[in-house]
Motif scaffolding. Structure first.
Motif, PDB file in Angstrom:
ATOM      1  N   ASP A  74       1.083 -10.467  50.381  1.00  0.00           N
ATOM      2  CA  ASP A  74       1.323 -10.023  49.016  1.00  0.00           C
ATOM      3  C   ASP A  74       0.188  -9.134  48.503  1.00  0.00           C
ATOM      4  O   ASP A  74       0.369  -8.356  47.593  1.00  0.00           O
ATOM      5  N   HIS A  75      -1.005  -9.285  49.059  1.00  0.00           N
ATOM      6  CA  HIS A  75      -2.193  -8.508  48.713  1.00  0.00           C
ATOM      7  C   HIS A  75      -2.657  -8.723  47.277  1.00  0.00           C
ATOM      8  O   HIS A  75      -3.380  -7.901  46.725  1.00  0.00           O
ATOM      9  N   GLU A  76      -2.241  -9.828  46.666  1.00  0.00           N
ATOM     10  CA  GLU A  76      -2.705 -10.195  45.335  1.00  0.00           C
ATOM     11  C   GLU A  76      -2.768 -11.710  45.207  1.00  0.00           C
ATOM     12  O   GLU A  76      -1.988 -12.416  45.843  1.00  0.00           O
ATOM     13  N   PHE A  77      -3.687 -12.175  44.393  1.00  0.00           N
ATOM     14  CA  PHE A  77      -3.714 -13.577  43.991  1.00  0.00           C
ATOM     15  C   PHE A  77      -4.357 -13.651  42.614  1.00  0.00           C
ATOM     16  O   PHE A  77      -5.158 -12.806  42.247  1.00  0.00           O
ATOM     17  N   THR A  78      -3.950 -14.637  41.836  1.00  0.00           N
ATOM     18  CA  THR A  78      -4.435 -14.777  40.470  1.00  0.00           C
ATOM     19  C   THR A  78      -5.281 -16.031  40.353  1.00  0.00           C
ATOM     20  O   THR A  78      -4.955 -17.064  40.927  1.00  0.00           O
ATOM     21  N   VAL A  79      -6.362 -15.915  39.602  1.00  0.00           N
ATOM     22  CA  VAL A  79      -7.264 -17.035  39.356  1.00  0.00           C
ATOM     23  C   VAL A  79      -7.382 -17.222  37.846  1.00  0.00           C
ATOM     24  O   VAL A  79      -7.570 -16.256  37.113  1.00  0.00           O
ATOM     25  N   THR A  80      -7.252 -18.462  37.383  1.00  0.00           N
ATOM     26  CA  THR A  80      -7.477 -18.794  35.972  1.00  0.00           C
ATOM     27  C   THR A  80      -8.817 -19.512  35.875  1.00  0.00           C
ATOM     28  O   THR A  80      -9.058 -20.492  36.585  1.00  0.00           O
ATOM     29  N   PHE A  81      -9.681 -18.994  35.023  1.00  0.00           N
ATOM     30  CA  PHE A  81     -11.026 -19.527  34.827  1.00  0.00           C
ATOM     31  C   PHE A  81     -11.142 -20.150  33.435  1.00  0.00           C
ATOM     32  O   PHE A  81     -10.553 -19.650  32.477  1.00  0.00           O
ATOM     33  N   TYR A  82     -11.950 -21.216  33.315  1.00  0.00           N
ATOM     34  CA  TYR A  82     -12.383 -21.700  32.015  1.00  0.00           C
ATOM     35  C   TYR A  82     -13.541 -20.809  31.571  1.00  0.00           C
ATOM     36  O   TYR A  82     -14.444 -20.522  32.357  1.00  0.00           O
ATOM     37  N   GLU A  83     -13.502 -20.369  30.320  1.00  0.00           N
ATOM     38  CA  GLU A  83     -14.555 -19.515  29.789  1.00  0.00           C
ATOM     39  C   GLU A  83     -15.558 -20.354  29.029  1.00  0.00           C
ATOM     40  O   GLU A  83     -15.212 -21.428  28.520  1.00  0.00           O
ATOM     41  N   GLY A  84     -16.790 -19.902  28.957  1.00  0.00           N
ATOM     42  CA  GLY A  84     -17.835 -20.578  28.192  1.00  0.00           C
ATOM     43  C   GLY A  84     -18.153 -19.797  26.930  1.00  0.00           C
ATOM     44  O   GLY A  84     -17.699 -18.666  26.740  1.00  0.00           O
ATOM     45  N   VAL A  85     -18.965 -20.389  26.064  1.00  0.00           N
ATOM     46  CA  VAL A  85     -19.316 -19.734  24.801  1.00  0.00           C
ATOM     47  C   VAL A  85     -20.114 -18.454  25.009  1.00  0.00           C
ATOM     48  O   VAL A  85     -20.195 -17.614  24.114  1.00  0.00           O
ATOM     49  N   SER A 153      -7.632 -27.118  18.843  1.00  0.00           N
ATOM     50  CA  SER A 153      -8.856 -27.239  19.623  1.00  0.00           C
ATOM     51  C   SER A 153      -8.471 -27.225  21.095  1.00  0.00           C
ATOM     52  O   SER A 153      -7.769 -28.128  21.549  1.00  0.00           O
ATOM     53  N   ALA A 154      -8.889 -26.202  21.796  1.00  0.00           N
ATOM     54  CA  ALA A 154      -8.572 -26.086  23.215  1.00  0.00           C
ATOM     55  C   ALA A 154      -9.607 -25.194  23.879  1.00  0.00           C
ATOM     56  O   ALA A 154     -10.249 -24.363  23.230  1.00  0.00           O
ATOM     57  N   ALA A 155      -9.777 -25.367  25.166  1.00  0.00           N
ATOM     58  CA  ALA A 155     -10.691 -24.534  25.934  1.00  0.00           C
ATOM     59  C   ALA A 155     -10.080 -23.153  26.128  1.00  0.00           C
ATOM     60  O   ALA A 155      -8.873 -23.007  26.295  1.00  0.00           O
ATOM     61  N   VAL A 156     -10.921 -22.139  26.106  1.00  0.00           N
ATOM     62  CA  VAL A 156     -10.476 -20.775  26.371  1.00  0.00           C
ATOM     63  C   VAL A 156     -10.379 -20.582  27.886  1.00  0.00           C
ATOM     64  O   VAL A 156     -11.279 -20.956  28.638  1.00  0.00           O
ATOM     65  N   MET A 157      -9.262 -20.015  28.290  1.00  0.00           N
ATOM     66  CA  MET A 157      -9.060 -19.702  29.708  1.00  0.00           C
ATOM     67  C   MET A 157      -8.724 -18.238  29.838  1.00  0.00           C
ATOM     68  O   MET A 157      -8.138 -17.641  28.934  1.00  0.00           O
ATOM     69  N   MET A 158      -9.113 -17.657  30.952  1.00  0.00           N
ATOM     70  CA  MET A 158      -8.742 -16.276  31.231  1.00  0.00           C
ATOM     71  C   MET A 158      -8.309 -16.153  32.675  1.00  0.00           C
ATOM     72  O   MET A 158      -8.820 -16.852  33.547  1.00  0.00           O
ATOM     73  N   SER A 159      -7.341 -15.282  32.887  1.00  0.00           N
ATOM     74  CA  SER A 159      -6.798 -15.079  34.231  1.00  0.00           C
ATOM     75  C   SER A 159      -7.141 -13.684  34.726  1.00  0.00           C
ATOM     76  O   SER A 159      -7.102 -12.714  33.971  1.00  0.00           O
ATOM     77  N   VAL A 160      -7.472 -13.616  36.000  1.00  0.00           N
ATOM     78  CA  VAL A 160      -7.777 -12.356  36.666  1.00  0.00           C
ATOM     79  C   VAL A 160      -6.911 -12.291  37.918  1.00  0.00           C
ATOM     80  O   VAL A 160      -6.874 -13.241  38.700  1.00  0.00           O
TER      81      VAL A 160
END
Length: 169
Positions: A74-85, A153-160
């Motif tokens: 597929d030549h792609e994969f997605t990662v979701t990270f927890y972000e910090g302040v 109230s929830a943690a911020v997540m970001m996907s790359v």
């Protein structure tokens, strides 16, 4: 052919668990600041990239035969990270993107500077490493929007979403 039985199912080893993995980036490109250890333990989700076989179709005299063609990924994969302040995850990937193609300076760099590699380590219950795959030629293709919500109230997540050249198993 024998019918599936309780003994067949009872004889299976423990299943692989979805949480039992680590994703290690081998390095960040020169000029991109970020802590590799932080990136590893902030990973919430990722994917084991899929594989495909092209189809080769041969049609003659009203008959279609389909054969296995090239093996591809597929030549792609997605990662979701927890972000910090400190927003260090976002900062690292935006710096990486700026290194690849700067919209401000109308410049970029060559792939030997911006491509990296990463290792997906899958563990069993001991925890011993049971499978390792290396993704070569990795770079961030898409940095998704970050959802913010003032009503909870929830943690911020970001996907790359990363692009990669090939897999070494």
């Amino acid at each position: 052919m024998a019918r599936t039985s309780l003994q067949d199912v009872a004889g299976l080893r423990d299943p692989a668990q979805t949480w039992n993995f680590d994703l290690f980036f081998d390095r960040l490109p020169s000029g991109v600041s970020g802590n590799l250890r932080d990136l590893t333990f902030r990973v919430k989700t990722t994917q084991f990239p899929g594989a495909n076989l092209d189809a080769v179709e041969v049609e003659l005299h009203g008959v279609k035969l389909v054969f296995a063609g090239r093996a591809t990924y597929d030549h792609e994969f997605t990662v979701t990270f927890y972000e910090g302040v400190d927003w260090s995850v976002r900062n690292a990937f935006y710096s990486w993107r700026e290194l690849m193609r700067s919209w401000q300076n109308n410049s970029g760099s060559t792939s030997d500077l911006y491509k990296s590699s990463c290792t997906l380590s899958l563990y069993d219950d001991f925890p011993n490493e049971s499978k390792t795959i290396k993704l070569a030629g990795v770079w961030p293709k898409t940095i998704d929007s970050v959802d913010l919500d003032g009503g909870e109230s929830a943690a911020v997540m970001m996907s790359v979403t990363f692009s990669f050249d090939y897999i070494e198993e």
